[in-house]
Each structure stands twice: as structure tokens, then as C-alpha cells.
Design a protein around this motif. Structure first.
Motif, PDB file in Angstrom:
ATOM      1  N   CYS A   3      54.683  31.152  41.845  1.00 33.32           N
ATOM      2  CA  CYS A   3      54.183  31.217  43.108  1.00 33.32           C
ATOM      3  C   CYS A   3      53.884  33.077  42.679  1.00 33.32           C
ATOM      4  O   CYS A   3      53.015  33.567  42.584  1.00 33.32           O
ATOM      5  N   ASN A   4      54.649  34.068  42.074  1.00 34.51           N
ATOM      6  CA  ASN A   4      55.515  34.748  41.670  1.00 34.51           C
ATOM      7  C   ASN A   4      53.845  36.001  40.422  1.00 34.51           C
ATOM      8  O   ASN A   4      53.440  36.301  40.396  1.00 34.51           O
ATOM      9  N   PHE A   5      53.825  34.922  39.271  1.00 33.23           N
ATOM     10  CA  PHE A   5      52.749  34.714  38.384  1.00 33.23           C
ATOM     11  C   PHE A   5      51.226  34.408  38.993  1.00 33.23           C
ATOM     12  O   PHE A   5      50.199  34.694  38.539  1.00 33.23           O
ATOM     13  N   VAL A   6      51.451  33.942  39.613  1.00 36.10           N
ATOM     14  CA  VAL A   6      50.273  33.860  40.999  1.00 36.10           C
ATOM     15  C   VAL A   6      49.983  34.953  41.485  1.00 36.10           C
ATOM     16  O   VAL A   6      48.163  35.677  40.794  1.00 36.10           O
ATOM     17  N   GLN A   7      50.307  35.815  42.063  1.00 41.32           N
ATOM     18  CA  GLN A   7      49.736  37.215  43.036  1.00 41.32           C
ATOM     19  C   GLN A   7      49.672  37.188  41.674  1.00 41.32           C
ATOM     20  O   GLN A   7      49.131  38.539  41.934  1.00 41.32           O
ATOM     21  N   SER A   8      50.513  38.270  40.560  1.00 40.92           N
ATOM     22  CA  SER A   8      50.613  38.564  39.377  1.00 40.92           C
ATOM     23  C   SER A   8      48.903  38.704  38.586  1.00 40.92           C
ATOM     24  O   SER A   8      48.828  39.703  37.753  1.00 40.92           O
ATOM     25  N   LEU A   9      48.864  38.060  38.085  1.00 39.33           N
ATOM     26  CA  LEU A   9      47.029  37.199  38.309  1.00 39.33           C
ATOM     27  C   LEU A   9      46.146  38.046  38.897  1.00 39.33           C
ATOM     28  O   LEU A   9      45.318  38.419  38.142  1.00 39.33           O
ATOM     29  N   GLN A  10      46.152  38.237  39.901  1.00 39.08           N
ATOM     30  CA  GLN A  10      45.092  38.697  41.027  1.00 39.08           C
ATOM     31  C   GLN A  10      45.546  40.337  40.723  1.00 39.08           C
ATOM     32  O   GLN A  10      44.352  41.356  41.116  1.00 39.08           O
ATOM     33  N   THR A  11      46.762  40.788  40.089  1.00 36.28           N
ATOM     34  CA  THR A  11      46.372  41.785  39.485  1.00 36.28           C
ATOM     35  C   THR A  11      45.381  42.625  38.880  1.00 36.28           C
ATOM     36  O   THR A  11      44.884  43.886  38.389  1.00 36.28           O
ATOM     37  N   LEU A  12      45.427  41.395  37.774  1.00 37.08           N
ATOM     38  CA  LEU A  12      44.408  42.259  36.804  1.00 37.08           C
ATOM     39  C   LEU A  12      42.607  41.870  36.852  1.00 37.08           C
ATOM     40  O   LEU A  12      41.959  42.957  36.750  1.00 37.08           O
ATOM     41  N   ILE A  13      42.348  41.456  37.892  1.00 37.14           N
ATOM     42  CA  ILE A  13      40.973  41.877  39.002  1.00 37.14           C
ATOM     43  C   ILE A  13      41.382  43.260  39.697  1.00 37.14           C
ATOM     44  O   ILE A  13      40.138  43.882  39.656  1.00 37.14           O
ATOM     45  N   SER A  14      42.199  43.032  40.565  1.00 33.50           N
ATOM     46  CA  SER A  14      42.071  44.744  41.169  1.00 33.50           C
ATOM     47  C   SER A  14      42.878  45.432  40.354  1.00 33.50           C
ATOM     48  O   SER A  14      42.521  46.719  40.762  1.00 33.50           O
ATOM     49  N   ARG A  15      43.741  45.872  39.565  1.00 32.47           N
ATOM     50  CA  ARG A  15      44.563  47.181  38.635  1.00 32.47           C
ATOM     51  C   ARG A  15      43.852  46.776  37.346  1.00 32.47           C
ATOM     52  O   ARG A  15      43.817  48.471  36.684  1.00 32.47           O
ATOM     53  N   ARG A  16      43.307  46.005  36.216  1.00 30.54           N
ATOM     54  CA  ARG A  16      43.213  46.277  35.284  1.00 30.54           C
ATOM     55  C   ARG A  16      42.050  46.109  34.395  1.00 30.54           C
ATOM     56  O   ARG A  16      42.113  46.557  33.634  1.00 30.54           O
ATOM     57  N   LYS A  17      41.167  45.802  34.982  1.00 30.66           N
ATOM     58  CA  LYS A  17      39.880  45.890  34.788  1.00 30.66           C
ATOM     59  C   LYS A  17      39.107  46.627  35.678  1.00 30.66           C
ATOM     60  O   LYS A  17      39.428  47.458  36.733  1.00 30.66           O
ATOM     61  N   SER A  18      37.982  47.550  35.509  1.00 34.87           N
ATOM     62  CA  SER A  18      36.911  47.795  35.969  1.00 34.87           C
ATOM     63  C   SER A  18      36.392  47.736  37.703  1.00 34.87           C
ATOM     64  O   SER A  18      35.940  46.351  37.455  1.00 34.87           O
ATOM     65  N   ALA A  19      36.168  48.750  38.588  1.00 38.25           N
ATOM     66  CA  ALA A  19      35.729  47.590  39.820  1.00 38.25           C
ATOM     67  C   ALA A  19      34.475  47.402  39.508  1.00 38.25           C
ATOM     68  O   ALA A  19      33.910  47.053  40.577  1.00 38.25           O
ATOM     69  N   LEU A  20      34.131  47.936  39.061  1.00 34.53           N
ATOM     70  CA  LEU A  20      32.308  48.255  38.640  1.00 34.53           C
ATOM     71  C   LEU A  20      32.241  47.473  37.699  1.00 34.53           C
ATOM     72  O   LEU A  20      30.447  46.865  37.083  1.00 34.53           O
TER      73      LEU A  20
END
Length: 185
Positions: A3-20
């Protein structure tokens, strides 16, 4: 840990790549080697998909997920990643899109032809568009009063829409052929 891993994966979308650069990361399947309320599983399998428009994001996501292995190791876990780049990004050829759109407007009227927003789907037609000039068009074929979804056991279409789709494709092909003929003269 899963579960922790799945939640961490979501940070790739919100924090690690450009919002553009739009992207979606979905973990659609989670299963363990046990399913008991009093046993903590020693193995969990996750299955998911990542969808994006920019082709260069595939290696980015794979590298970032592999980087997350260190987080799992810190908690005593281990990652065995099977990352598959299945479908290329679907891009319709601008000239072909214009011709098919013109054919559709002539056949069914301008008010019935819509420009749809970009969609983060996954479509194997992208293998064609990556090799030859192509256009991906959607023909409305819903059954009035029935909200059936694609990729479900209740999927169905109004088969009367098929005549429109084939006519529009044929009309687009005739327009392209006429253009090729006039340019070769």
C-alpha cells in the motif's frame, strides 16, 4: 508495504514529472500469496498501467520506479519489476485528419463532427500511426438510453452507426486519392 508503494507511485505523477506533461499511473490489480485476516503476506503482486502523451516519459517512469526499490529495501522489501512498453503514443497525421474531418462534415454535417479533447487511453492502433500516416477517429455508436461502457461484459453498439463510419473512411480515402492525383499531374 504494498500500500505504501502504491501511494508512493502517485508522487511520480504529482511531484517527479512536469505538470505540463499529462500522465496517468494506475495500479489496477493487487494480489497476495495469502488472503487471510490474520496472516501478513510475504509476497504481493501489483499490476498497473502508465499512460502519457510524450514518448520520452516511458524511460523516465521505468527509472523512477526502479529508484523506489531503495524505499522498499529500507522496509525489508524487495522489488521484481517487469516494466513493459506495450503501445507507442497514438498520434494522428494532421493532413489525414483534415481530409477525414472534411469527409465527415460533408456526409453527416458540421454540427455532428466534434473535435474531442486529448485522452490518456491505451490503443494498439498506435502501432499503425507510428509507421504510416493514419488518423484515429471515434464514431458515436452508443445505444440511446443505455450507458454501456467499453471493456465490460455489457458492451454493445448501435449497429446503424457502422454505415457512417465506413462511409466517412471511404470519403476520406477518396479525398486523399484526389489530392494525390492532382499533385502528381
Amino acid at each position: 508495504l504494498a500500500c505504501n508503494f502504491v501511494q508512493s507511485l502517485q508522487t511520480l505523477i504529482s511531484r517527479r514529472k512536469s505538470a505540463l506533461a499529462p500522465a496517468v499511473l494506475t495500479v489496477g490489480g493487487i494480489r497476495s500469496n495469502t488472503f487471510r485476516p490474520n496472516i501478513v503476506a510475504d509476497e504481493v503482486e501489483l499490476a498497473g498501467t502508465i499512460r502519457y502523451f510524450e514518448e520520452g516519459l516511458s524511460p523516465f517512469f521505468e527509472a523512477e520506479i526502479r529508484r523506489m526499490e531503495k524505499m522498499l529495501e529500507a522496509y525489508g522489501g524487495k522489488l521484481s519489476l517487469k516494466y513493459q512498453h506495450e503501445n507507442p503514443t497514438l498520434v494522428s497525421d494532421e493532413q489525414m485528419t483534415k481530409k477525414v474531418k472534411e469527409a465527415a462534415q460533408q456526409m453527416i454535417g458540421s454540427n455532428s463532427v466534434l473535435d474531442l479533447p486529448l485522452e490518456l487511453g491505451s490503443e494498439d492502433f498506435s502501432f499503425y500511426t507510428s509507421k504510416i500516416p493514419s488518423v484515429f477517429a471515434i464514431v458515436g455508436c452508443g445505444i440511446e438510453g443505455s450507458l454501456r461502457e467499453i471493456h465490460t461484459s455489457t458492451f454493445d453498439i448501435d449497429e446503424n452507426a457502422l454505415i457512417y463510419g465506413t462511409s466517412i473512411l471511404a470519403g476520406g480515402a477518396l479525398k486523399l486519392a484526389a489530392q494525390l492525383e492532382s499533385s502528381s499531374c
